[in-house]
Scaffold this motif. Structure first.
Motif, PDB file in Angstrom:
ATOM      1  N   ASP A  35       0.867  -1.186   0.000  1.00  0.00           N
ATOM      2  CA  ASP A  35       0.000   0.000   0.000  1.00  0.00           C
ATOM      3  C   ASP A  35       0.905   1.238   0.000  1.00  0.00           C
ATOM      4  O   ASP A  35       1.103   1.898   1.022  1.00  0.00           O
ATOM      5  CB  ASP A  35      -0.907  -0.013   1.233  1.00  0.00           C
ATOM      6  CG  ASP A  35      -1.884   1.160   1.243  1.00  0.00           C
ATOM      7  OD1 ASP A  35      -1.898   1.930   0.264  1.00  0.00           O
ATOM      8  OD2 ASP A  35      -2.616   1.308   2.246  1.00  0.00           O
ATOM      9  N   VAL A  36       1.480   1.529  -1.169  1.00  0.00           N
ATOM     10  CA  VAL A  36       2.436   2.635  -1.285  1.00  0.00           C
ATOM     11  C   VAL A  36       1.762   3.963  -0.965  1.00  0.00           C
ATOM     12  O   VAL A  36       2.342   4.830  -0.291  1.00  0.00           O
ATOM     13  CB  VAL A  36       3.045   2.668  -2.699  1.00  0.00           C
ATOM     14  CG1 VAL A  36       3.947   3.886  -2.865  1.00  0.00           C
ATOM     15  CG2 VAL A  36       3.829   1.390  -2.961  1.00  0.00           C
ATOM     16  N   LYS A  37       0.538   4.148  -1.437  1.00  0.00           N
ATOM     17  CA  LYS A  37      -0.187   5.390  -1.182  1.00  0.00           C
ATOM     18  C   LYS A  37      -0.386   5.610   0.313  1.00  0.00           C
ATOM     19  O   LYS A  37      -0.191   6.720   0.823  1.00  0.00           O
ATOM     20  CB  LYS A  37      -1.548   5.353  -1.903  1.00  0.00           C
ATOM     21  CG  LYS A  37      -2.307   6.661  -1.858  1.00  0.00           C
ATOM     22  CD  LYS A  37      -1.593   7.735  -2.646  1.00  0.00           C
ATOM     23  CE  LYS A  37      -2.420   9.014  -2.691  1.00  0.00           C
ATOM     24  NZ  LYS A  37      -1.731  10.094  -3.415  1.00  0.00           N
ATOM     25  N   GLY A  38      -0.768   4.559   1.014  1.00  0.00           N
ATOM     26  CA  GLY A  38      -0.950   4.667   2.463  1.00  0.00           C
ATOM     27  C   GLY A  38       0.336   5.011   3.182  1.00  0.00           C
ATOM     28  O   GLY A  38       0.353   5.816   4.118  1.00  0.00           O
ATOM     29  N   ALA A  39       1.466   4.419   2.723  1.00  0.00           N
ATOM     30  CA  ALA A  39       2.773   4.729   3.318  1.00  0.00           C
ATOM     31  C   ALA A  39       3.140   6.183   3.076  1.00  0.00           C
ATOM     32  O   ALA A  39       3.691   6.859   3.957  1.00  0.00           O
ATOM     33  CB  ALA A  39       3.846   3.806   2.747  1.00  0.00           C
TER      34      ALA A  39
END
Length: 612
Positions: A35-39
């Motif tokens: 979950d790159v966006k969440g990171a």
């Protein structure tokens, strides 16, 4: 108030610190699930500090694979970390950077990860990330392989969600398969049933099944099927992490294709891999790719191409072996030098301890002798100070005696002045007053017989003189000795002076209640009277204001005029009055305070505070 501010600041700091720790943990959970966006959202919410810098490096390695070791990493990252999570993140990131960018430094990386693990003891999320990396290092180095079961058991203790549980089963089954030389295909397939929501982990299982069917069962079609399933999952994700996993899977798939006779398809998959950016620790996979490319060309009877890639394979392997060996030699040499230096330091410490023991003995002897000398010196100094204090006390007694004598003289002078005022008042009233009253009677007798205007004028002047004599007698003999008290006496004095047109005197009072002790009232009245007389004689004032304020046990008197002011240092004591110096001493005798504030050309203010 300050104490509460400190407490609140401490609580706020603890809250911010704990919140940062939670954000670090959630950051790694997001990356684990791709979950790159969440990171990125978590990273944007953090303050711009060293924690954010370290997490940005982690994100760059995951997404682009382009992060490099910053110049002077340890200097750029704050060395003042005291929080365990901060220290764990620092050592973890430093180890990742070395493992990602350098070859042959697995032992150094292993040490970094172990340090990180020590500080991550209170965080299962961060401990799990560190242990997964340690297991990779241990599995790739034969001299560390015997530690794999111990770290696998530590990993088991920090499993906190279904992803980690499934990943643990994968690593455990993989280790059992390597030790027992059995495929454990049934166990791998059984674990797949619980991975519907964990796609990336399912891709790992597919790859393990492909390897098992290839190496243990020689079922190449099944191996190819599972490798393709694994690769198709990784290829759907746009990140360096996914590419890195797909890279290894592609090599396994190409090897299977070579074994099934699909030499052209095998090379079609391998050739792009030789030009791709990969981690330094994956460079031996590139060697493996060259090796199978050469084999494919040989099987296709393209010997020139086979020889070309075989040479590239040998050159790269020799270069990597040299670099790895040089690094290992450097590491071993550094380790040897470090151990040698530690031994020297230990020997020096032992010698220093011996010297220190002798130094302690000598210091104790010196301290003992110095202590005796100090005691003797202190005793001498104490005797001298006692003698000085005794002399000072004697001088203070003499000063007090002189002061008492001076105050007695002032009292005697004031008493003499008061008696003189009484005598003058009596003489004015009894003698001169009576005489002028008799003259007035004679004028009244003559007034009926003569109508001369001069005689009438003389009578008027006589009446005026008579009234002034009476007023003088009254002012000398009135004041606080009457039944009215201090305030009425001062007001009456002000009225008499104002009527003469010599000076306009106003009186203001605040809180004046019960009468004071008669001698105190008399002393204060004479003081005010003298200050007013000074203003008339010397100040050339046109207005004078007297304020009397009584508050609890204190009486405050302020006498202000608009005269020419004076310089206190040049003021001369009045000849017929007490003078400012005597007034000040009188107030001091009454345990009060006497303050003069005078500005040349702007007037004088005199403040008196008396305890009552």
């Amino acid at each position: 108030m300050t104490k509460w501010i400190i407490v609140l600041s401490s609580l706020l700091s603890i809250f911010i610190l704990e919140n940062s720790e939670k954000q670090v943990e959630m950051f790694f959970v997001k990356l684990k699930n791709h979950d790159v966006k969440g990171a990125e959202i978590i990273l944007s919410d953090l303050p711009k500090n060293d924690i954010a810098t370290l997490l940005q490096i982690q994100l760059d390695m995951f997404v682009t694979g382009k992060s490099e070791i910053p110049f002077n990493f340890n200097k750029q990252i704050n060395q003042g970390f005291t929080n365990n999570t901060q220290l764990a993140l620092k050592f973890l990131t430093e180890g990742d950077l070395i493992f990602h960018n350098e070859l042959g430094k697995d032992d150094i990386v292993f040490e970094m990860y172990q340090k990180a693990l020590i500080y991550s003891i209170h965080s299962k999320e961060i401990s799990a990330e560190i242990l997964k990396r340690i297991l990779i290092i241990v599995s790739q180095n034969s001299h560390l392989l015997d530690q794999y079961p111990n770290f696998l058991e530590l990993y088991k203790e920090v499993l906190y969600d279904e992803y980690e549980v499934a990943n643990y089963k994968l690593l455990e089954t993989k280790y059992k398969s390597a030790v027992s030389n059995k495929p454990y295909i049934k166990e791998f397939k059984g674990a797949l049933e619980s991975l519907n929501n964990l796609e990336l982990l399912r891709a790992k299982y597919y790859r393990m099944l492909g390897i098992a069917y290839d190496y243990y069962q020689n079922e190449l079609d099944s191996a190819k099927t599972y490798h393709l399933k694994s690769k198709s999952i990784y290829d759907r994700y746009n990140s360096f992490y996914a590419f890195d996993q797909s890279y290894s899977t592609s090599i396994n798939l190409a090897i299977v294709m070579n074994q099934t006779g699909d030499y052209g398809l095998s090379n079609k998959m391998l050739l792009p891999l030789t030009k791709s950016f990969i981690k330094k620790n994956k460079e031996y996979n590139r060697v493996l790719a060259y090796d199978w490319i050469a084999d494919n060309y040989e099987k296709l009877s393209q010997l020139d191409s086979a020889n070309f890639y075989l040479k590239r394979r040998n050159n790269l392997k020799d270069s990597l072996d040299f670099l790895k060996n040089a690094t290992n030699v450097s590491y071993l040499q550094t380790k040897f030098e470090t151990e040698k230096k530690e031994k020297q330091i230990l020997e020096e410490q032992q010698r220093a301890q011996t010297n220190q023991n002798w130094l302690i003995v000598a210091t104790l002897a010196l301290v003992l002798s110095t202590g005796i000398a100090i005691l003797v010196q202190k005793n001498t100094t104490k005797k001298r100070k006692l003698a000085e204090q005794e002399t000072q006390l004697k001088q203070e007694r003499v000063d007090n005696l002189l002061k008492q004598q001076e105050l007695v003289s002032i009292d005697a002078m004031i008493e003499g002045q008061e008696k003189e005022r009484q005598r003058v008042a009596n003489e004015l009233h009894d003698d001169l007053g009576s005489l002028m009253a008799t003259i007035k009677l004679h004028f009244n007798t003559v007034k009926g017989k003569f109508k001369d205007p001069a005689l009438h004028q003389a009578e008027t002047l006589l009446e005026e003189a008579y009234q002034k004599v009476r007023g003088m007698a009254h002012s000398k003999n009135s004041g606080v000795m009457s039944d009215q008290g201090l305030l009425p006496a001062i007001k009456k004095m002000a009225q008499v002076i104002t009527e003469t047109n010599a000076l306009q005197v106003t009186v203001e009072d605040f809180g004046m209640g019960d009468r004071l002790e008669n001698s105190l009232e008399l002393s204060l009245f004479r003081t005010v009277q003298e200050l007013v007389a000074n203003a008339i004689k010397h100040a050339e004032a046109t207005r004078l204001n007297i304020q009397l304020t009584q508050h609890e046990d204190t009486l405050n008197i302020i006498v202000e005029d608009n005269g020419k002011g004076f310089d206190r240092t040049n003021a001369v004591k009045g000849k017929n009055g007490m003078g400012l110096t005597n007034i000040e001493k009188r107030i001091e005798h009454l345990e009060g305070h006497f303050t003069i504030d005078s500005v040349l050309g702007k007037g004088t203010s005199i403040l008196i505070d008396i305890p009552i």
